[in-house]
Scaffold this active site. Structure first.
Site, PDB file in Angstrom:
ATOM      1  N   ARG A  54      -1.899  -8.195 -22.069  1.00 58.16           N
ATOM      2  CA  ARG A  54      -2.854  -7.903 -23.053  1.00 58.16           C
ATOM      3  C   ARG A  54      -2.211  -6.784 -23.917  1.00 58.16           C
ATOM      4  O   ARG A  54      -2.917  -6.658 -25.226  1.00 58.16           O
ATOM      5  CB  ARG A  54      -4.343  -7.315 -22.708  1.00 58.16           C
ATOM      6  CG  ARG A  54      -4.060  -6.088 -21.942  1.00 58.16           C
ATOM      7  CD  ARG A  54      -5.350  -6.157 -20.822  1.00 58.16           C
ATOM      8  NE  ARG A  54      -6.754  -6.241 -21.721  1.00 58.16           N
ATOM      9  CZ  ARG A  54      -7.201  -5.131 -22.503  1.00 58.16           C
ATOM     10  NH1 ARG A  54      -6.554  -3.861 -22.265  1.00 58.16           N
ATOM     11  NH2 ARG A  54      -8.194  -5.032 -23.117  1.00 58.16           N
TER      12      ARG A  54
ATOM     13  N   GLU B 132       1.542  -9.260   7.928  1.00 59.70           N
ATOM     14  CA  GLU B 132       1.640  -7.985   8.366  1.00 59.70           C
ATOM     15  C   GLU B 132       2.298  -7.173   7.360  1.00 59.70           C
ATOM     16  O   GLU B 132       2.575  -5.805   7.041  1.00 59.70           O
ATOM     17  CB  GLU B 132       1.888  -7.621   9.516  1.00 59.70           C
ATOM     18  CG  GLU B 132       1.039  -7.955  10.735  1.00 59.70           C
ATOM     19  CD  GLU B 132      -0.361  -7.465  10.368  1.00 59.70           C
ATOM     20  OE1 GLU B 132      -0.256  -6.182  10.256  1.00 59.70           O
ATOM     21  OE2 GLU B 132      -1.359  -8.108  10.656  1.00 59.70           O
TER      22      GLU B 132
ATOM     23  N   ASP C 158      -8.916   1.294 -25.961  1.00 57.60           N
ATOM     24  CA  ASP C 158      -9.268   1.036 -24.485  1.00 57.60           C
ATOM     25  C   ASP C 158      -9.019   2.375 -23.645  1.00 57.60           C
ATOM     26  O   ASP C 158      -8.325   3.355 -24.139  1.00 57.60           O
ATOM     27  CB  ASP C 158      -8.502   0.020 -23.760  1.00 57.60           C
ATOM     28  CG  ASP C 158      -9.109  -1.619 -24.405  1.00 57.60           C
ATOM     29  OD1 ASP C 158     -10.228  -1.713 -24.834  1.00 57.60           O
ATOM     30  OD2 ASP C 158      -8.140  -2.337 -24.197  1.00 57.60           O
TER      31      ASP C 158
ATOM     32  N   PRO D 173       0.844  -1.144  -0.126  1.00 59.01           N
ATOM     33  CA  PRO D 173      -0.139  -0.112  -0.141  1.00 59.01           C
ATOM     34  C   PRO D 173       0.907   1.280   0.042  1.00 59.01           C
ATOM     35  O   PRO D 173       0.357   2.225  -0.318  1.00 59.01           O
ATOM     36  CB  PRO D 173      -0.673  -0.262   1.258  1.00 59.01           C
ATOM     37  CG  PRO D 173      -0.847  -1.581   1.548  1.00 59.01           C
ATOM     38  CD  PRO D 173       0.495  -1.989   1.168  1.00 59.01           C
TER      39      PRO D 173
HETATM   40  N1  SAH Z   1       0.247  -4.178   7.208  1.00 59.84           N
HETATM   41  C1  SAH Z   1       0.212  -3.675   5.911  1.00 59.84           C
HETATM   42  C2  SAH Z   1      -0.834  -4.618   5.153  1.00 59.84           C
HETATM   43  C3  SAH Z   1      -0.134  -6.169   4.695  1.00 59.84           C
HETATM   44  S1  SAH Z   1      -1.085  -7.034   3.723  1.00 59.84           S
HETATM   45  C4  SAH Z   1      -0.400  -2.429   5.877  1.00 59.84           C
HETATM   46  O1  SAH Z   1      -1.189  -2.146   6.722  1.00 59.84           O
HETATM   47  O2  SAH Z   1       0.099  -1.641   4.940  1.00 59.84           O
HETATM   48  C5  SAH Z   1      -0.092  -8.205   3.220  1.00 59.84           C
HETATM   49  C6  SAH Z   1       0.425  -8.098   1.968  1.00 59.84           C
HETATM   50  O3  SAH Z   1      -0.498  -7.606   0.841  1.00 59.84           O
HETATM   51  C7  SAH Z   1       1.570  -6.858   1.771  1.00 59.84           C
HETATM   52  O4  SAH Z   1       2.581  -7.060   2.310  1.00 59.84           O
HETATM   53  C8  SAH Z   1       1.400  -6.468   0.116  1.00 59.84           C
HETATM   54  O5  SAH Z   1       2.439  -7.172  -0.348  1.00 59.84           O
HETATM   55  C9  SAH Z   1      -0.067  -6.991  -0.176  1.00 59.84           C
HETATM   56  N2  SAH Z   1      -0.833  -5.697  -0.278  1.00 59.84           N
HETATM   57  C10 SAH Z   1      -1.852  -5.322   0.440  1.00 59.84           C
HETATM   58  N3  SAH Z   1      -2.292  -4.453  -0.004  1.00 59.84           N
HETATM   59  C11 SAH Z   1      -1.919  -4.009  -1.023  1.00 59.84           C
HETATM   60  C12 SAH Z   1      -2.231  -2.916  -2.141  1.00 59.84           C
HETATM   61  N4  SAH Z   1      -3.194  -2.097  -1.989  1.00 59.84           N
HETATM   62  N5  SAH Z   1      -1.535  -3.067  -3.281  1.00 59.84           N
HETATM   63  C13 SAH Z   1      -0.477  -3.807  -3.543  1.00 59.84           C
HETATM   64  N6  SAH Z   1      -0.141  -4.777  -2.587  1.00 59.84           N
HETATM   65  C14 SAH Z   1      -0.817  -4.902  -1.376  1.00 59.84           C
END
Ligand code: SAH
Length: 252
Positions: A154, A116, A169, A89
């Site tokens: 794609r 996490e 697109d 994120p």
């Molecule tokens: N504790 C983190 C979330 C971990 S979720 C936080 O609060 O930011 C577990 C994994 O999912 C992350 O390590 C990441 O690789 C993936 N992930 C979660 N949300 C994502 C998103 N919006 N975009 C890309 N990968 C994501």
């Protein structure tokens, strides 16, 4: 191009690689996807890949060592300095420009987090960039990796049935980054609703004009930022501006 995927759940990728039009890109190796099951790089009888967070708190954290060992194996096999991408994120949101850059690249190592997240020391030592799918939290990076792979596949030549159809697109610079127009197919009347007359006219220029108007209208309603960007880039003609000046066309 080649993408090496570091994941605890390689089986999640099977449907992506086997179904739909993009399968051609993956099967031909045009987009060469190699899956690296992270557990294979873990030590001990339990093949541990995660542990409790220092400082306490909920959840588990992916350990740096198995990730580093896996990356070392990938580097040895690839023999290049491909960038290491972590889905997170924190990252830059994936968009069309990003997908185009990846589709013209030689690929990357894609690291899918779980739990996490992953030990910050691995990120500091090895990750070149972080990519996000949007402002929400997934349970793992795999869906984000699949989104990137699908969007890249794609765009490859010969993958879509109609060559160049992706140029029509949404977001494509070929159509000035606007959103797509509405589509209709048979029957001509469905539940009392007819197909727009312009599309039935058989006149290419009229059809194209209608589609352009619809693209402009839909984009102005839903993504005025894209209209502003097209305008700033000098991509809107006087005719386009006249369409926009008329205000919304009477349709949702
Ligand atoms: N504790 C983190 C979330 C971990 S979720 C936080 O609060 O930011 C577990 C994994 O999912 C992350 O390590 C990441 O690789 C993936 N992930 C979660 N949300 C994502 C998103 N919006 N975009 C890309 N990968 C994501």
């Amino acid at each position: 191009m080649r993408f090496d995927i570091v994941t605890l759940f390689p089986e999640l990728f099977a449907p992506l690689l086997e179904a739909g039009v993009t399968r051609r890109a993956f099967e031909s190796g045009l987009v060469d996807v190699r899956l690296w099951p992270l557990r294979d790089f873990a030590e001990g009888n339990y093949r541990r890949v995660d542990d409790r967070p220092f400082g306490g708190g909920p959840g588990m954290v992916m350990m740096a060592a198995p990730l580093a060992k896996c990356l070392q194996a990938i580097r040895a096999e690839r023999g290049d300095a491909a960038p290491v991408v972590l889905f997170s994120p924190i990252g830059t949101r994936l968009d069309h420009a990003g997908v185009e850059r990846w589709s013209a690249s030689s690929g990357a190592v894609l690291v899918c987090g779980r739990y996490e997240g992953i030990d910050q020391r691995f990120i500091d030592a090895h990750v070149d960039m972080q990519v996000s799918l949007g402002d929400f939290v997934l349970s793992g990076g795999e869906i984000a990796a699949m989104a990137l792979l699908d969007a890249v596949a794609r765009l490859q030549p010969g993958v879509l049935n109609d060559e160049g159809s992706h140029q029509a697109d949404s977001f494509n610079p070929a159509l000035d980054g606007l959103l797509d127009c509405p589509h209709y197919t048979r029957p001509e009347t469905w539940e009392g609703q007819a197909v727009p007359a312009a599309l039935m006219s058989g006149h290419h220029a009229q059809i194209e004009r209608w589609r352009r108007e619809q693209r402009l209208d839909i984009t102005a309603r839903h993504r005025p930022d894209l209209i502003a960007a097209a305008r700033a880039a000098g991509r809107l003609s006087a005719e386009d501006e006249a369409v926009l000046a008329q205000g919304p066309i009477n349709r949702l």
